[in-house]
Design an enzyme around this catalytic site. Structure first.
Site, PDB file in Angstrom:
ATOM      1  N   HIS A  56       0.873  -1.171   0.000  1.00  0.00           N
ATOM      2  CA  HIS A  56       0.000   0.000   0.000  1.00  0.00           C
ATOM      3  C   HIS A  56       0.916   1.229   0.000  1.00  0.00           C
ATOM      4  O   HIS A  56       2.018   1.177   0.549  1.00  0.00           O
ATOM      5  CB  HIS A  56      -0.819   0.090   1.280  1.00  0.00           C
ATOM      6  N   ASP A  59       2.234   1.736   3.437  1.00  0.00           N
ATOM      7  CA  ASP A  59       3.162   0.743   4.001  1.00  0.00           C
ATOM      8  C   ASP A  59       4.591   1.269   3.833  1.00  0.00           C
ATOM      9  O   ASP A  59       5.500   0.881   4.569  1.00  0.00           O
ATOM     10  CB  ASP A  59       3.091  -0.601   3.261  1.00  0.00           C
ATOM     11  N   MET A  90       2.444  -5.585  -7.811  1.00  0.00           N
ATOM     12  CA  MET A  90       1.124  -5.026  -7.473  1.00  0.00           C
ATOM     13  C   MET A  90       1.274  -3.900  -6.454  1.00  0.00           C
ATOM     14  O   MET A  90       2.110  -3.978  -5.560  1.00  0.00           O
ATOM     15  CB  MET A  90       0.238  -6.143  -6.904  1.00  0.00           C
ATOM     16  N   GLU A 183     -11.220  -6.217  -4.979  1.00  0.00           N
ATOM     17  CA  GLU A 183     -11.255  -7.267  -3.954  1.00  0.00           C
ATOM     18  C   GLU A 183     -12.485  -7.110  -3.067  1.00  0.00           C
ATOM     19  O   GLU A 183     -12.671  -6.076  -2.443  1.00  0.00           O
ATOM     20  CB  GLU A 183      -9.974  -7.175  -3.102  1.00  0.00           C
ATOM     21  N   LYS A 185     -15.144  -8.242   0.102  1.00  0.00           N
ATOM     22  CA  LYS A 185     -15.166  -8.789   1.462  1.00  0.00           C
ATOM     23  C   LYS A 185     -16.550  -8.504   2.027  1.00  0.00           C
ATOM     24  O   LYS A 185     -17.096  -7.427   1.781  1.00  0.00           O
ATOM     25  CB  LYS A 185     -14.079  -8.117   2.312  1.00  0.00           C
ATOM     26  N   GLU A 219     -10.048 -13.215  -2.337  1.00  0.00           N
ATOM     27  CA  GLU A 219      -9.224 -13.662  -1.203  1.00  0.00           C
ATOM     28  C   GLU A 219      -9.896 -14.858  -0.533  1.00  0.00           C
ATOM     29  O   GLU A 219     -11.089 -14.818  -0.223  1.00  0.00           O
ATOM     30  CB  GLU A 219      -9.042 -12.531  -0.191  1.00  0.00           C
ATOM     31  N   HIS A 222     -11.952 -14.068   2.544  1.00  0.00           N
ATOM     32  CA  HIS A 222     -13.139 -13.226   2.393  1.00  0.00           C
ATOM     33  C   HIS A 222     -14.356 -13.989   1.867  1.00  0.00           C
ATOM     34  O   HIS A 222     -15.481 -13.645   2.215  1.00  0.00           O
ATOM     35  CB  HIS A 222     -12.817 -12.033   1.489  1.00  0.00           C
ATOM     36  N   ASP A 247      -5.537 -13.440  -3.639  1.00  0.00           N
ATOM     37  CA  ASP A 247      -5.012 -13.317  -2.273  1.00  0.00           C
ATOM     38  C   ASP A 247      -5.152 -14.668  -1.576  1.00  0.00           C
ATOM     39  O   ASP A 247      -6.255 -15.099  -1.201  1.00  0.00           O
ATOM     40  CB  ASP A 247      -5.786 -12.242  -1.488  1.00  0.00           C
ATOM     41  N   ASP A 257     -11.841 -12.234  10.052  1.00  0.00           N
ATOM     42  CA  ASP A 257     -10.884 -12.409   8.945  1.00  0.00           C
ATOM     43  C   ASP A 257      -9.530 -12.842   9.520  1.00  0.00           C
ATOM     44  O   ASP A 257      -8.776 -12.032  10.034  1.00  0.00           O
ATOM     45  CB  ASP A 257     -10.764 -11.072   8.214  1.00  0.00           C
ATOM     46  N   ASP A 293      -1.749 -13.062   1.181  1.00  0.00           N
ATOM     47  CA  ASP A 293      -2.255 -11.960   2.001  1.00  0.00           C
ATOM     48  C   ASP A 293      -2.605 -12.556   3.358  1.00  0.00           C
ATOM     49  O   ASP A 293      -3.761 -12.864   3.636  1.00  0.00           O
ATOM     50  CB  ASP A 293      -3.481 -11.310   1.349  1.00  0.00           C
TER      51      ASP A 293
HETATM   52  C1  GLT Z   1      -5.849  -5.453   4.235  1.00  0.00           C
HETATM   53  C2  GLT Z   1      -6.946  -6.388   3.829  1.00  0.00           C
HETATM   54  C3  GLT Z   1      -6.580  -7.236   2.683  1.00  0.00           C
HETATM   55  C4  GLT Z   1      -6.353  -6.451   1.429  1.00  0.00           C
HETATM   56  C5  GLT Z   1      -5.200  -5.552   1.518  1.00  0.00           C
HETATM   57  C6  GLT Z   1      -5.127  -4.718   0.282  1.00  0.00           C
HETATM   58  S1  GLT Z   1      -5.176  -4.606   2.931  1.00  0.00           S
HETATM   59  O1  GLT Z   1      -4.821  -6.160   4.846  1.00  0.00           O
HETATM   60  O2  GLT Z   1      -7.275  -7.187   4.954  1.00  0.00           O
HETATM   61  O3  GLT Z   1      -7.501  -8.232   2.441  1.00  0.00           O
HETATM   62  O4  GLT Z   1      -6.073  -7.360   0.392  1.00  0.00           O
HETATM   63  O5  GLT Z   1      -5.713  -3.472   0.478  1.00  0.00           O
HETATM   64 MN    MN Z   2      -8.300 -11.034   4.795  1.00  0.00          MN
HETATM   65 MN    MN Z   3      -6.724  -9.361   0.730  1.00  0.00          MN
END
Ligand code: GLT
Ligand code: MN
Ligand code: MN
Length: 400
Positions: A56, A59, A90, A183, A185, A219, A222, A247, A257, A293
């Site tokens: 990020h 980061d 990325m 992404e 969630k 992910e 998620h 992810d 999570d 991730d």
């Molecule tokens: C954060 C989140 C992740 C995302 C990242 C990208 S940041 O850690 O929980 O799932 O992929 O923004």
């Molecule tokens: Mn996550």
């Molecule tokens: Mn993620």
């Protein structure tokens, strides 16, 4: 002791700075590990066998850092990445930590916040381009609500679209060949996050001005939190050419999570995922980075972080070897072939595939015997047991 499952750069494994840099804090506990600098993290990742490092904006560059400091930090990081032979495939933008985003970024009710979010994403994309990134991830962690009294969710979705459109037009105008990976969630940190699953995202993308630039970054955790099949989400994305990034981590259904080490929960799900990504059954493989991730348990010190990182990559490679062995297993192939009925005289599959205006009439003319079909067992018990025996190492060997 190195062995055949140790990662190599050819595996294209990547980690975020925020993953191996995670200090083990949680909503109830302070950090338990020292902060490592981005340069230290790059060195550690290279030593562990990773191919790339993702980040990020914040980061690397603290929020609000003056331009000169930003340039110095970025230059130092670039040197470290090059010196250690890594790359930055990325980049993403933190649109969730600062209090300005407490009501959302692209979906905040205050249009000034939405404008600021777009500005910040532009700066984040510029940073990514400077570091050589080809993919830009958008995780809308704050795009949601605790109470839907705050706004009409239809407005939120429209505002989300307006911001994504502004960014795609701008990137094209700059002449950059970037891909956006969205992404999903379902919740956390918001009570409900808009566009909660990869399937929601895939539809949303088709409503954008430049859908061809946009795909998804599913992910494991998620989709698993609400008990959905991650494999099916990835399959839908791959089937329509939209798996731009992935992810990898592990998660148990119904929990917060967890972002656990890849493969450490639901080993069978991880097996099916690796099998599909690697195309061991003969389909084209996913050709993007294999991104983790996830983060180490709170119990770990810095050495444990590198145990965690190596574990993610080794498990992926071991599962890839298992998947190759499973797909080459003659008994597995025989069961799948028997159920595909490719040699039937009634060419149902080709009529269905050809489609068109006459397909229904042609299908209607076929004589199919449902009782005969229903009388024969499909042998999925045996098939799944074969899979379990491959996974448990009593069948198929574990050659890399
Ligand atoms: C954060 C989140 C992740 C995302 C990242 C990208 S940041 O850690 O929980 O799932 O992929 O923004
Ligand atoms: Mn996550
Ligand atoms: Mn993620």
């Amino acid at each position: 002791m190195p062995d055949a499952f140790d990662p190599t750069p050819a595996d294209r494994f990547t980690f975020g700075l925020w993953t191996v840099g995670n200090r083990g804090g949680d909503p109830f506990g302070l950090p338990v590990r020292p902060a490592l600098t981005p340069v230290q993290l790059v060195a550690g990742l290279a030593q562990a066998g990773a191919w790339g490092v993702n980040l990020h904006d914040n980061d690397l560059v603290p929020f609000g850092a003056p331009a000169a400091e930003r340039d110095r930090i970025v230059a130092e990081f670039r040197r470290a990445v090059a010196d250690h032979g890594l790359c930055v495939p990325m980049a993403t933008t933190n649109l969730f930590s600062h209090p300005v985003f407490r009501d959302g970024a692209f979906t905040a009710s205050d249009p000034r916040v939405r404008a600021f979010a777009v500005q910040k994403a532009m700066r984040g994309i510029e940073l990514g381009v400077e570091l050589g990134a080809e993919t830009v991830v958008f995780w809308g962690g704050r795009e949601g609500a605790e109470t839907d009294a705050c706004r009409d969710p239809r407005d939120a979705i429209r505002w989300y679209r307006e911001c994504m459109n502004a960014l795609t037009h701008w990137v094209r105008g700059q002449g950059w060949n970037l891909r956006f990976a969205l992404e999903a969630k379902p919740n956390e940190p918001r009570g409900d996050i808009y566009l909660a699953t990869t399937g929601h995202m895939l539809h949303f993308i088709e409503t954008l001005d430049h859908p061809e630039m946009c795909g998804v970054n599913p992910e494991v955790a998620h989709e698993t939190m609400p008990g959905l099949s991650f494999l099916h989400a990835v399959a839908q994305a791959m089937e329509c050419g939209k798996l731009f990034h992935v992810d990898l981590n592990a998660q148990r259904i119904g929990k917060f999570d967890q972002d656990l080490r890849f493969g450490s929960e639901d080993l069978k799900g991880a097996f099916f995922l690796v099998r599909m990504l690697e195309g061991t059954g003969g389909r084209p493989a996913y050709d993007g980075p294999r991104h983790f991730d996830a983060h180490a348990y709170r119990t770990e010190d810095v050495d444990g972080v590198w145990d965690f990182a190596r574990g993610c990559m080794r498990t992926y490679r071991i599962l890839a070897a298992k998947a190759r062995a499973f797909d080459a297993d003659p008994e597995v192939r025989a069961i799948l072939a028997a159920n595909a009925h490719a040699d039937e005289p009634l060419d149902c599959a080709s009529i269905l595939r050809a489609g068109g205006a006459n397909a229904a009439a042609r299908l209607s003319a076929l004589s199919v015997d449902p009782e005969a079909i229903a009388a024969r067992g499909l042998r999925y018990e045996r098939l799944d047991q074969l899979l379990i025996e491959h996974l448990m190492g009593v069948r198929g060997g574990v050659h890399a």
